[in-house]
Motif scaffolding. Structure first.
Motif, PDB file in Angstrom:
ATOM      1  N   ALA A  50       0.821  -1.218   0.000  1.00 18.43           N
ATOM      2  CA  ALA A  50       0.000   0.000   0.000  1.00 18.43           C
ATOM      3  C   ALA A  50       0.852   1.264   0.000  1.00 18.43           C
ATOM      4  O   ALA A  50       0.487   2.262  -0.626  1.00 18.43           O
ATOM      5  N   ILE A  51       2.002   1.231   0.664  1.00 18.94           N
ATOM      6  CA  ILE A  51       2.842   2.430   0.717  1.00 18.94           C
ATOM      7  C   ILE A  51       3.912   2.439  -0.372  1.00 18.94           C
ATOM      8  O   ILE A  51       4.680   3.395  -0.475  1.00 18.94           O
ATOM      9  N   GLY A  52       3.942   1.422  -1.187  1.00 19.61           N
ATOM     10  CA  GLY A  52       4.950   1.303  -2.239  1.00 19.61           C
ATOM     11  C   GLY A  52       4.995   2.465  -3.209  1.00 19.61           C
ATOM     12  O   GLY A  52       6.027   2.763  -3.798  1.00 19.61           O
ATOM     13  N   SER A  53       3.901   3.148  -3.374  1.00 19.31           N
ATOM     14  CA  SER A  53       3.844   4.277  -4.309  1.00 19.31           C
ATOM     15  C   SER A  53       4.351   5.576  -3.690  1.00 19.31           C
ATOM     16  O   SER A  53       4.363   6.610  -4.341  1.00 19.31           O
ATOM     17  N   GLY A  54       4.740   5.506  -2.423  1.00 15.01           N
ATOM     18  CA  GLY A  54       5.197   6.717  -1.738  1.00 15.01           C
ATOM     19  C   GLY A  54       4.079   7.472  -1.062  1.00 15.01           C
ATOM     20  O   GLY A  54       4.225   8.644  -0.726  1.00 15.01           O
ATOM     21  N   SER A  55       2.955   6.811  -0.837  1.00  9.72           N
ATOM     22  CA  SER A  55       1.775   7.481  -0.294  1.00  9.72           C
ATOM     23  C   SER A  55       1.956   7.999   1.135  1.00  9.72           C
ATOM     24  O   SER A  55       1.182   8.828   1.579  1.00  9.72           O
ATOM     25  N   LEU A  56       2.964   7.537   1.843  1.00  6.42           N
ATOM     26  CA  LEU A  56       3.245   8.039   3.193  1.00  6.42           C
ATOM     27  C   LEU A  56       4.665   8.609   3.257  1.00  6.42           C
ATOM     28  O   LEU A  56       5.351   8.502   4.266  1.00  6.42           O
ATOM     29  N   SER A  57       5.094   9.241   2.199  1.00  6.86           N
ATOM     30  CA  SER A  57       6.485   9.686   2.093  1.00  6.86           C
ATOM     31  C   SER A  57       6.880  10.773   3.087  1.00  6.86           C
ATOM     32  O   SER A  57       8.060  10.965   3.355  1.00  6.86           O
ATOM     33  N   LYS A  58       5.920  11.465   3.688  1.00  9.77           N
ATOM     34  CA  LYS A  58       6.250  12.515   4.656  1.00  9.77           C
ATOM     35  C   LYS A  58       6.281  12.004   6.090  1.00  9.77           C
ATOM     36  O   LYS A  58       6.605  12.756   7.005  1.00  9.77           O
ATOM     37  N   VAL A  59       5.964  10.740   6.283  1.00 13.81           N
ATOM     38  CA  VAL A  59       5.960  10.176   7.628  1.00 13.81           C
ATOM     39  C   VAL A  59       7.374  10.171   8.191  1.00 13.81           C
ATOM     40  O   VAL A  59       8.295   9.650   7.574  1.00 13.81           O
TER      41      VAL A  59
END
Length: 72
Positions: A50-59
Motif C-alpha cells: 500500500a505504501i509502495g507508491s510513496g503514499s506516506l512519504s512525509k511520515v
C-alpha cells in the motif's frame, strides 16, 4: 480513528485503513500510528504494498508496537 491536527493519525482498524493509505489521501501525514492492530506478517506485506507508491512519504514517525510482526 483518533485524529490530532492534520499531520498526525492513529488508526485502530488496520484492514479499513489500507485502501486509504493506497489512495494517497494521507500524503501530508507525518506521524502515523498502527499500534495494537494485531498486524502479522501477511498484514505487513499488504502495508508495504500500500505504501509502495510513496503514499506516506512525509511520515517521520511510524508506530507499529503491540502487533504480531516477525518472530516472537
Amino acid at each position: 480513528m483518533y485524529k490530532r491536527g492534520i499531520t498526525e493519525l492513529q488508526f485502530f482498524d488496520f484492514k479499513r485503513v489500507l485502501p486509504t493509505i493506497a489512495s494517497g489521501s494521507l500524503a501530508n501525514i507525518e506521524y502515523f500510528s498502527l499500534h495494537h492492530n494485531q498486524i502479522g506478517d501477511v498484514g505487513m506485506k499488504a502495508f508495504t504494498k500500500a505504501i509502495g507508491s510513496g503514499s506516506l512519504s512525509k511520515v517521520t514517525s511510524l508506530n507499529l508496537f503491540k502487533n504480531r510482526i516477525g518472530e516472537d
